[in-house]
Design an enzyme around this catalytic site. Structure first.
Site, PDB file in Angstrom:
ATOM      1  N   ASN A  12      28.228   9.167  24.576  1.00 43.03           N
ATOM      2  CA  ASN A  12      27.848   8.303  25.651  1.00 43.03           C
ATOM      3  C   ASN A  12      26.532   8.007  25.592  1.00 43.03           C
ATOM      4  O   ASN A  12      25.606   8.851  25.547  1.00 43.03           O
ATOM      5  CB  ASN A  12      28.057   9.306  27.010  1.00 43.03           C
ATOM      6  CG  ASN A  12      27.515   8.400  28.150  1.00 43.03           C
ATOM      7  OD1 ASN A  12      27.078   7.211  27.898  1.00 43.03           O
ATOM      8  ND2 ASN A  12      27.320   9.252  29.136  1.00 43.03           N
ATOM      9  N   LYS A  14      24.485   6.256  27.240  1.00 46.11           N
ATOM     10  CA  LYS A  14      23.598   5.909  28.280  1.00 46.11           C
ATOM     11  C   LYS A  14      22.744   4.632  28.240  1.00 46.11           C
ATOM     12  O   LYS A  14      23.373   3.844  27.312  1.00 46.11           O
ATOM     13  CB  LYS A  14      22.980   6.974  28.586  1.00 46.11           C
ATOM     14  CG  LYS A  14      23.705   8.377  28.719  1.00 46.11           C
ATOM     15  CD  LYS A  14      23.045   9.641  29.323  1.00 46.11           C
ATOM     16  CE  LYS A  14      24.065  10.695  29.095  1.00 46.11           C
ATOM     17  NZ  LYS A  14      23.619  11.959  29.994  1.00 46.11           N
ATOM     18  N   HIS A  98      30.548   9.012  36.000  1.00 48.21           N
ATOM     19  CA  HIS A  98      29.563  10.150  35.486  1.00 48.21           C
ATOM     20  C   HIS A  98      28.745  10.363  36.655  1.00 48.21           C
ATOM     21  O   HIS A  98      28.250   9.782  37.631  1.00 48.21           O
ATOM     22  CB  HIS A  98      28.877   9.288  34.400  1.00 48.21           C
ATOM     23  CG  HIS A  98      28.131  10.008  33.552  1.00 48.21           C
ATOM     24  ND1 HIS A  98      26.789  10.758  33.977  1.00 48.21           N
ATOM     25  CD2 HIS A  98      28.072  10.698  32.387  1.00 48.21           C
ATOM     26  CE1 HIS A  98      26.117  11.210  33.031  1.00 48.21           C
ATOM     27  NE2 HIS A  98      27.158  11.383  32.092  1.00 48.21           N
ATOM     28  N   GLU A 100      25.479  10.544  36.585  1.00 49.49           N
ATOM     29  CA  GLU A 100      24.524   9.782  36.834  1.00 49.49           C
ATOM     30  C   GLU A 100      24.903   8.635  37.649  1.00 49.49           C
ATOM     31  O   GLU A 100      24.016   8.101  38.492  1.00 49.49           O
ATOM     32  CB  GLU A 100      23.883   9.285  35.455  1.00 49.49           C
ATOM     33  CG  GLU A 100      23.098  10.582  34.895  1.00 49.49           C
ATOM     34  CD  GLU A 100      23.084  10.555  33.382  1.00 49.49           C
ATOM     35  OE1 GLU A 100      23.442   9.390  32.742  1.00 49.49           O
ATOM     36  OE2 GLU A 100      22.938  11.717  32.951  1.00 49.49           O
ATOM     37  N   GLU A 170      31.615  18.166  33.387  1.00 47.83           N
ATOM     38  CA  GLU A 170      29.902  17.977  33.231  1.00 47.83           C
ATOM     39  C   GLU A 170      29.299  18.596  34.359  1.00 47.83           C
ATOM     40  O   GLU A 170      28.778  17.706  35.446  1.00 47.83           O
ATOM     41  CB  GLU A 170      29.724  16.415  33.072  1.00 47.83           C
ATOM     42  CG  GLU A 170      30.435  15.867  31.777  1.00 47.83           C
ATOM     43  CD  GLU A 170      29.603  14.682  31.283  1.00 47.83           C
ATOM     44  OE1 GLU A 170      29.341  14.730  29.924  1.00 47.83           O
ATOM     45  OE2 GLU A 170      29.321  13.849  31.955  1.00 47.83           O
ATOM     46  N   GLY A 176      21.650  16.873  29.805  1.00 48.43           N
ATOM     47  CA  GLY A 176      20.483  16.355  29.260  1.00 48.43           C
ATOM     48  C   GLY A 176      19.198  17.632  29.385  1.00 48.43           C
ATOM     49  O   GLY A 176      18.082  17.293  29.263  1.00 48.43           O
ATOM     50  N   SER A 216      24.696  18.916  27.505  1.00 52.69           N
ATOM     51  CA  SER A 216      24.171  19.550  26.215  1.00 52.69           C
ATOM     52  C   SER A 216      24.937  20.089  24.948  1.00 52.69           C
ATOM     53  O   SER A 216      24.675  21.348  24.639  1.00 52.69           O
ATOM     54  CB  SER A 216      23.163  20.728  26.789  1.00 52.69           C
ATOM     55  OG  SER A 216      22.172  19.970  27.766  1.00 52.69           O
TER      56      SER A 216
HETATM   57  P1  PGA Z   1      23.801  15.331  27.245  1.00 54.59           P
HETATM   58  O1  PGA Z   1      24.880  14.282  28.319  1.00 54.59           O
HETATM   59  O2  PGA Z   1      24.762  15.691  26.025  1.00 54.59           O
HETATM   60  O3  PGA Z   1      22.649  14.637  26.820  1.00 54.59           O
HETATM   61  O4  PGA Z   1      23.753  16.652  28.192  1.00 54.59           O
HETATM   62  C1  PGA Z   1      26.066  14.243  28.309  1.00 54.59           C
HETATM   63  C2  PGA Z   1      26.768  13.630  29.414  1.00 54.59           C
HETATM   64  O5  PGA Z   1      25.859  12.990  30.399  1.00 54.59           O
HETATM   65  O6  PGA Z   1      27.545  12.867  29.107  1.00 54.59           O
END
Ligand code: PGA
Length: 253
Positions: A12, A14, A98, A100, A170, A176, A216
């Protein structure tokens, strides 16, 4: 991992990468993952570079995904993107709900469900994200939140629909942040999700459903996560922006 379920690793991206950067990243990833046939590999770049990345991966073992879509077919919805537009650019998958999107753009379980219905109706495969926040975990509400999100997202889905859905667990506190859930913590919630699906559908549907872990994921921790029975893949953010890291995660053993 369970040999009955084919692993699925998705990157992803983003809100990262201009078209020049995206072409470069996609072609570097391709060099490293061509020939990997025993798992599904998916790239989810921003809308603006779907075409660019689509061209770089056309005819390969890597599939294209969008990070979002809107539930209407077309019309006066300024700034939104339809399923048909995604299909037109070669998308096979779309990420829906997601954290976010839920956190910054107010997506509710009901909206996630509408997007999911639209994606499947149009022939896309969907990666549906669920996950609790740190506050929810600390208040002991993790199970309740996950069950609510899973039930809300899957409302009205048929058994046939379920075959086109991947769930991504997640935990928001792990995204992140560099704070990965331990394999045991992740496994516990993956089991919970599978049990919930078992309660709603058949044994077969629950056993076939692929559940990715996200938050992560790195080359260092991917193998221990994937060693768990109910973890069937990874949704990778930060580490998917580096060709070597992403390729190492994809080729985990
Ligand atoms: P990350 O993000 O690997 O940077 O923690 C995962 C995600 O949001 O899909």
């Amino acid at each position: 991992m369970n040999p009955k379920r084919r692993p699925i690793i998705a990157g992803n991206w983003k809100m990262n990468k201009t078209s020049t950067e995206a072409r470069d990243l996609a072609s570097k990833i391709m060099l490293l993952v061509t020939g990997v046939q025993d798992r599904d590999i998916v790239l989810a770049p921003p809308f603006t570079v779907l075409q660019t990345v689509g061209e770089a991966i056309r005819g390969t073992n890597v599939a294209l995904a969008a990070q979002n879509l809107f539930w209407e077919d077309r019309g006066a919805f300024t700034g939104e993107i339809s399923a048909e537009m995604l299909l037109d650019l070669g998308c096979r998958y779309v990420i829906i709900g997601h954290s976010e999107r839920r956190q910054y753009f107010g997506e509710t379980d009901e909206m996630v469900n509408k997007k999911l219905r639209q994606a499947l109706r149009k022939g896309l495969f969907a990666i549906v994200c669920v996950g609790e926040s740190l506050a929810e975990r600390e208040q002991g509400k993790t199970n309740e939140v996950i069950e609510r999100q899973v039930t809300g997202a899957l409302k009205g889905m048929t058994e046939a629909d379920m075959m086109k859905i991947v769930v991504a667990y997640e935990p928001v506190w792990a995204i992140g942040t560099g704070k990965t859930a331990t394999p045991e913590q992740a496994e516990e919630i993956h089991i919970l999700i599978r049990r919930k699906v078992l309660a709603l559908y058949t044994h077969d549907v629950a056993e076939t459903l692929r559940i990715q872990y996200g938050g992560s994921v790195t080359p260092e921790n991917v193998s221990s996560l994937m060693a768990m029975q109910d973890i069937d893949g990874a949704l990778v953010g930060g580490a998917s922006l580096k060709p070597d890291s992403f390729a190492t995660i994809v080729t985990f053993t």
